[in-house]
Design an enzyme around this catalytic site. Sequence first.
Site, mmCIF file in Angstrom:
data_model
loop_
_atom_site.group_PDB
_atom_site.id
_atom_site.type_symbol
_atom_site.label_atom_id
_atom_site.label_comp_id
_atom_site.label_asym_id
_atom_site.label_seq_id
_atom_site.Cartn_x
_atom_site.Cartn_y
_atom_site.Cartn_z
ATOM 1 N N ARG A 193 -18.544 -50.758 -7.929
ATOM 2 C CA ARG A 193 -17.267 -50.105 -8.242
ATOM 3 C C ARG A 193 -16.683 -49.542 -6.965
ATOM 4 O O ARG A 193 -17.415 -48.982 -6.138
ATOM 5 C CB ARG A 193 -17.479 -48.912 -9.190
ATOM 6 C CG ARG A 193 -18.000 -49.253 -10.538
ATOM 7 C CD ARG A 193 -16.966 -49.808 -11.461
ATOM 8 N NE ARG A 193 -15.830 -48.924 -11.720
ATOM 9 C CZ ARG A 193 -14.707 -49.328 -12.304
ATOM 10 N NH1 ARG A 193 -14.562 -50.576 -12.646
ATOM 11 N NH2 ARG A 193 -13.733 -48.471 -12.543
ATOM 12 N N ASN B 234 -23.741 -46.721 2.311
ATOM 13 C CA ASN B 234 -23.703 -48.004 1.596
ATOM 14 C C ASN B 234 -24.467 -49.053 2.398
ATOM 15 O O ASN B 234 -24.587 -48.953 3.619
ATOM 16 C CB ASN B 234 -22.247 -48.462 1.426
ATOM 17 C CG ASN B 234 -22.135 -49.762 0.643
ATOM 18 O OD1 ASN B 234 -22.805 -49.946 -0.376
ATOM 19 N ND2 ASN B 234 -21.297 -50.674 1.106
ATOM 20 N N SER C 133 -25.814 -54.482 7.108
ATOM 21 C CA SER C 133 -25.386 -53.249 7.771
ATOM 22 C C SER C 133 -25.513 -52.097 6.785
ATOM 23 O O SER C 133 -25.115 -52.217 5.630
ATOM 24 C CB SER C 133 -23.919 -53.339 8.195
ATOM 25 O OG SER C 133 -23.680 -54.490 8.977
ATOM 26 N N ASP D 222 -16.059 -51.472 2.657
ATOM 27 C CA ASP D 222 -17.041 -51.947 3.648
ATOM 28 C C ASP D 222 -16.661 -51.557 5.070
ATOM 29 O O ASP D 222 -16.827 -52.321 6.023
ATOM 30 C CB ASP D 222 -17.232 -53.474 3.535
ATOM 31 C CG ASP D 222 -17.738 -53.863 2.156
ATOM 32 O OD1 ASP D 222 -18.467 -53.060 1.557
ATOM 33 O OD2 ASP D 222 -17.393 -54.948 1.675
ATOM 34 N N GLU E 244 -32.681 -55.887 4.375
ATOM 35 C CA GLU E 244 -31.983 -54.767 3.719
ATOM 36 C C GLU E 244 -32.997 -53.708 3.307
ATOM 37 O O GLU E 244 -32.772 -52.509 3.442
ATOM 38 C CB GLU E 244 -31.218 -55.248 2.478
ATOM 39 C CG GLU E 244 -30.039 -56.142 2.779
ATOM 40 C CD GLU E 244 -29.215 -56.463 1.535
ATOM 41 O OE1 GLU E 244 -29.081 -55.609 0.645
ATOM 42 O OE2 GLU E 244 -28.697 -57.586 1.458
HETATM 43 C C1 GRF Z 1 -27.389 -56.205 -1.943
HETATM 44 O O1 GRF Z 1 -27.281 -57.446 -1.310
HETATM 45 C C2 GRF Z 1 -26.519 -55.191 -1.230
HETATM 46 O O2 GRF Z 1 -26.419 -55.403 0.131
HETATM 47 C C3 GRF Z 1 -25.176 -55.410 -1.889
HETATM 48 O O3 GRF Z 1 -25.465 -55.696 -3.236
HETATM 49 C C4 GRF Z 1 -26.786 -56.219 -3.341
HETATM 50 C C5 GRF Z 1 -27.533 -55.330 -4.286
HETATM 51 O O4 GRF Z 1 -28.820 -55.807 -4.565
HETATM 52 N N1 GRF Z 1 -24.330 -54.263 -1.687
HETATM 53 P P1 GRF Z 1 -29.881 -54.866 -5.288
HETATM 54 O O5 GRF Z 1 -29.252 -54.425 -6.610
HETATM 55 O O6 GRF Z 1 -30.173 -53.712 -4.400
HETATM 56 O O7 GRF Z 1 -31.069 -55.737 -5.510
#
Ligand code: GRF
Length: 213
Positions: free
Chosen positions: A92, A108, A137, A146, A175
């Site tokens: 959102r 984020n 990032s 973003d 990530e």
């Molecule tokens: C991830 O790729 C994140 O970078 C993006 O949405 C995805 C979320 O994946 N904003 P999860 O729900 O954390 O598995």
Amino acid sequence: MKRKVGVLVSGRGSNLQALLDAAADPAFPAEIALVVSNVPGAYALERAAKAGVPTRVIPHKGFPSREAFDDAVDAALRAAGVEIVCLAGFMRLLTKGFVEGWAGRLINIHPSLLPSFKGLHTHARALEAGVKLHGCSVHLVTPDLDDGPILVQAAVPVLPGDDEDSLAARVLEQEHKAYPLALKLVATGRVTVNGPRARVEAIGGGALINPQD
Ligand code: GRF
């Protein structure tokens, strides 16, 4: 004292899991105090429950405006004593009022090396562009999509034969390392924001070159 963190989610919650796992270490400077989902039944809620973290479902459809929804989320976070908010696959757009209310404390993760590939379908767009390095990032959130000072980035090679799924999986692995690191840096006060840039007090990482002969 550990900093109290609220995590906003909408889906599978693998980044939430990475934060929960990091926070399980007694030495980690933050604890996850609340998980809020705008989507009932999101798998992220189960992950939170398994970790013994309180959850709230606040379906955006029940609100007359974006502001009203954001106010409800804001109230839930403040009632739980949250000091830092992490967006983890929260699908959102947040209002300017909400973002400004959490300025410098709203984080984020985005699956690209910003400022490249803002928005959706980042992996497909990276393949289409033929970049040789892609990644993720972690950044502070500002009202623009973003955008905002970058805290941590992780790069991965784009390999011959990659498709969207294989590239997404390679990025996702990073990530899960980058997000806990960024939260740790914010929670320990090692981030100084200077306009559009963040200065981060940490040791430098190495170079990644792709391709290699
Ligand atoms: C991830 O790729 C994140 O970078 C993006 O949405 C995805 C979320 O994946 N904003 P999860 O729900 O954390 O598995």
